[in-house]
Every structure is written in structure tokens, then in C-alpha cells.
Design a protein around this motif. Structure first.
Motif, mmCIF file in Angstrom:
data_model
loop_
_atom_site.group_PDB
_atom_site.id
_atom_site.type_symbol
_atom_site.label_atom_id
_atom_site.label_comp_id
_atom_site.label_asym_id
_atom_site.label_seq_id
_atom_site.Cartn_x
_atom_site.Cartn_y
_atom_site.Cartn_z
ATOM 1 N N THR A 10 0.813 -1.271 -0.062
ATOM 2 C CA THR A 10 -0.058 -0.125 0.140
ATOM 3 C C THR A 10 0.864 1.239 0.054
ATOM 4 O O THR A 10 2.153 1.067 0.048
ATOM 5 C CB THR A 10 -0.866 0.064 1.216
ATOM 6 O OG1 THR A 10 -0.030 0.115 2.401
ATOM 7 C CG2 THR A 10 -1.839 -1.079 1.430
ATOM 8 N N GLN A 11 0.195 2.280 -0.012
ATOM 9 C CA GLN A 11 0.987 3.724 0.088
ATOM 10 C C GLN A 11 1.984 3.964 1.026
ATOM 11 O O GLN A 11 2.739 4.424 1.289
ATOM 12 C CB GLN A 11 0.133 4.913 -0.297
ATOM 13 C CG GLN A 11 -0.302 4.802 -1.723
ATOM 14 C CD GLN A 11 -1.513 5.889 -1.988
ATOM 15 O OE1 GLN A 11 -1.309 7.054 -1.272
ATOM 16 N NE2 GLN A 11 -2.340 5.931 -2.971
ATOM 17 N N HIS A 12 1.345 3.596 2.148
ATOM 18 C CA HIS A 12 2.103 3.569 3.633
ATOM 19 C C HIS A 12 2.825 2.448 4.034
ATOM 20 O O HIS A 12 3.513 2.287 5.114
ATOM 21 C CB HIS A 12 1.102 3.939 4.538
ATOM 22 C CG HIS A 12 0.542 5.402 4.469
ATOM 23 N ND1 HIS A 12 -0.687 5.848 5.057
ATOM 24 C CD2 HIS A 12 0.811 6.491 3.595
ATOM 25 C CE1 HIS A 12 -1.040 7.003 4.893
ATOM 26 N NE2 HIS A 12 -0.114 7.374 3.667
ATOM 27 N N THR A 13 2.942 1.300 3.142
ATOM 28 C CA THR A 13 3.674 0.047 3.588
ATOM 29 C C THR A 13 5.236 0.620 3.662
ATOM 30 O O THR A 13 5.741 1.048 2.919
ATOM 31 C CB THR A 13 3.699 -0.910 2.469
ATOM 32 O OG1 THR A 13 2.191 -1.283 2.470
ATOM 33 C CG2 THR A 13 4.609 -2.001 2.845
ATOM 34 N N GLN A 14 5.940 0.135 5.028
ATOM 35 C CA GLN A 14 6.985 0.701 5.130
ATOM 36 C C GLN A 14 8.175 -0.467 4.819
ATOM 37 O O GLN A 14 9.286 0.082 5.333
ATOM 38 C CB GLN A 14 7.162 1.104 6.721
ATOM 39 C CG GLN A 14 6.178 2.151 7.032
ATOM 40 C CD GLN A 14 6.307 2.704 8.435
ATOM 41 O OE1 GLN A 14 7.021 2.201 9.385
ATOM 42 N NE2 GLN A 14 5.348 3.603 8.948
ATOM 43 N N GLU A 74 -6.867 5.572 -0.952
ATOM 44 C CA GLU A 74 -7.062 4.150 -0.795
ATOM 45 C C GLU A 74 -8.319 3.817 -0.392
ATOM 46 O O GLU A 74 -9.188 3.011 -0.808
ATOM 47 C CB GLU A 74 -5.882 3.515 -0.109
ATOM 48 C CG GLU A 74 -4.591 3.389 -0.886
ATOM 49 C CD GLU A 74 -3.500 3.018 -0.031
ATOM 50 O OE1 GLU A 74 -2.231 2.445 -0.819
ATOM 51 O OE2 GLU A 74 -3.563 3.004 1.175
ATOM 52 N N SER A 83 -4.151 5.221 2.840
ATOM 53 C CA SER A 83 -4.291 6.662 2.712
ATOM 54 C C SER A 83 -5.708 6.773 2.272
ATOM 55 O O SER A 83 -6.538 6.167 2.317
ATOM 56 C CB SER A 83 -3.499 6.938 1.468
ATOM 57 O OG SER A 83 -4.041 6.353 0.447
ATOM 58 N N GLU A 89 1.178 -0.264 9.131
ATOM 59 C CA GLU A 89 1.422 0.664 10.501
ATOM 60 C C GLU A 89 0.698 2.206 10.141
ATOM 61 O O GLU A 89 0.138 2.672 11.085
ATOM 62 C CB GLU A 89 2.774 0.551 10.891
ATOM 63 C CG GLU A 89 3.148 -0.938 11.276
ATOM 64 C CD GLU A 89 4.749 -0.925 11.697
ATOM 65 O OE1 GLU A 89 4.940 -1.368 12.866
ATOM 66 O OE2 GLU A 89 5.493 -0.704 10.744
ATOM 67 N N GLY A 90 0.909 2.533 9.045
ATOM 68 C CA GLY A 90 0.265 4.061 9.067
ATOM 69 C C GLY A 90 -1.021 4.039 8.480
ATOM 70 O O GLY A 90 -1.440 5.188 8.336
#
Length: 244
Positions: free
Chosen positions: A115-119, A204, A201, A197-198
Motif C-alpha cells: 500500500t502507499q504507507h507500507t514501510q 486508498e 491513505s 502501520e500507517g
């Protein structure tokens, strides 16, 4: 027969049939002989995800060579759970926990999703598979979930089978109670999507909410870590519309 949880369980890759000896791997030999200190003639339970669970005797051919002799099938092979578990990868320790609990709670397919916030930039599917097997060994599970290669969220949604309801955990939901939304879903094929974890978005979240095969649910008023949210979501879904 019910599983005998007092006996050591071991996953093997070989076919299992009565009296057809299975060679133990070096790691298994070390664990059974040196860690558990089992001896020739001792019995364990073995399974391969295909042929059910078997009671097997240990036959030591040398200190480093061990055959497992299937004696009796203790449980027939069940069908693999029909639950697709989609999750954004986490850091190793939390990802290990997430995968193990997903197996315990009935996931049939493990699908990492970017995803956009996958770290986490790199995802080791071998490690995911190893954790799935370990969880199955410890918890009496016979059907090993399939581990799929990571997909970006957009690709996952483009290729999704629209007859399978996808439940996504939406931290921005306007209510705290997940039960009404879950109870409105007819029984049938299911998928679950848990974010990173974030969180998801806003883009999304909006894209997911527009899809007719998606149901958004909250997980209560508390802020949960991603691995905690994963367990909470699966427990809620299994308790409400699960495979029992």
C-alpha cells in the motif's frame, strides 16, 4: 479422531502412507534427537498438508540419519480454509506474529499487499511460509495456507474475484461497532484486508469504499497496532460469519 496435542507434531514434504518410511531432514533430526531427546521407537505426529495426520515411529539408522515410519492415520485431511487474508507487510517480529495468528484463525491464502504507507521494502515469502508451518505444527492445523507473491493494492483489486466479499479494516469509519456491517454479509467466500502501520491513505480508503464487493468495518474506538488489528479483525469475522 481428535488431534493428540501432547505428542510432538512435525511437518514433512513427503507423501504419507502406512509403513512408507520418510527421511527426516537434518534440521528435524537435530531437533528430535538433540533438543527433544527422543529415541528409537518413540512416536510423533507427522503431516504434509495433503494426506492427513499420521502417528509415526522414529527409526534411527545412525546419529544423523532418521526415518519416520507412519503407523496409523489419526486425522483425515480437511479442506483448506476458504479465506483469503490480505495484509500489508510489517517489520519481521510483528510480521511473524501476524502470520502465525492468521494461520491459527483459519486463513487459507496469505497475500502480502503493498500500500502507499507500507514501510517494508523487501518481503521474504520463505519466512512467511516457515512461520505458517510453525504455527500449523504448534496448533494442530493440517491445511497449510498458500503464500502468494506480494501485489500492489491496485493490482489486487483489479484481479479480485467479485463473488468473494472483501472486508477491509477502515480506521476512519464513522462508527465503532463492526457487528452490523458483518452481520449484513451473506455467508460465502471471504477475503480480509488489513493495512500497514500507517494505515490506508485517504485515496486508498475512498477507492476501496467505491467497490461493490468491498465491506468496510471499524475495529472499535481504540488505536491498534497493525498486528493487533489483524488478529482482532480475523477473530471478529470468524466469530460472526466464519467457517464454523
Amino acid at each position: 479422531m481428535r488431534a493428540n496435542y501432547k505428542m510432538q507434531r512435525l511437518y514433512v514434504t513427503s507423501d504419507l502412507a502406512k509403513s512408507a518410511g520418510v527421511a527426516a531432514t537434518p534440521d528435524a533430526v537435530n531437533y528430535l534427537a538433540n533438543v527433544l531427546r527422543l529415541q528409537d521407537g518413540d512416536e510423533i505426529l507427522v503431516f504434509n498438508g495433503r494426506d492427513g495426520e499420521w502417528r509415526a515411529a522414529l527409526r534411527f539408522e545412525s546419529k544423523k540419519k532418521l526415518a519416520l515410519e507412519p503407523l496409523e492415520r489419526t486425522r483425515d485431511q480437511p479442506e483448506t480454509p476458504d479465506l483469503v487474508y490480505c495484509f500489508a507487510p510489517l517489520k519481521q517480529g510483528r510480521l511473524d506474529y501476524l502470520v502465525q495468528k492468521a494461520v491459527e484463525l483459519g486463513a487459507g491464502i496469505l497475500q502480502p499487499v503493498i500500500t502507499q504507507h507500507t514501510q517494508v521494502a523487501r518481503i521474504g515469502t520463505d519466512r512467511i511460509e516457515a512461520n505458517a508451518i510453525e504455527a500449523a505444527e504448534q496448533c494442530g492445523v493440517l491445511a497449510i495456507p498458500q503464500t502468494r507473491e506480494p501485489l500492489r493494492l491496485e493490482k489486487l483489486l483489479e484481479g479480485w474475484d467479485v463473488s468473494r466479499r472483501l472486508i477491509f479494516c477502515d480506521e476512519g469509519h464513522d462508527t465503532h461497532n463492526p457487528l452490523p456491517a458483518l452481520q449484513s454479509i451473506p455467508r460465502g467466500p471471504l477475503g480480509v484486508l488489513v493495512g500497514p502501520e500507517g494505515g490506508f491513505s485517504e485515496q486508498e480508503r475512498q477507492a476501496l469504499r467505491k467497490l461493490p464487493f468491498v465491506t468496510a468495518i471499524p475495529l472499535g474506538p481504540r488505536i491498534l497496532r497493525a498486528d493487533t488489528a489483524a488478529v482482532a479483525a480475523l477473530a471478529l469475522i470468524q466469530a460472526t460469519i466464519g467457517d464454523w
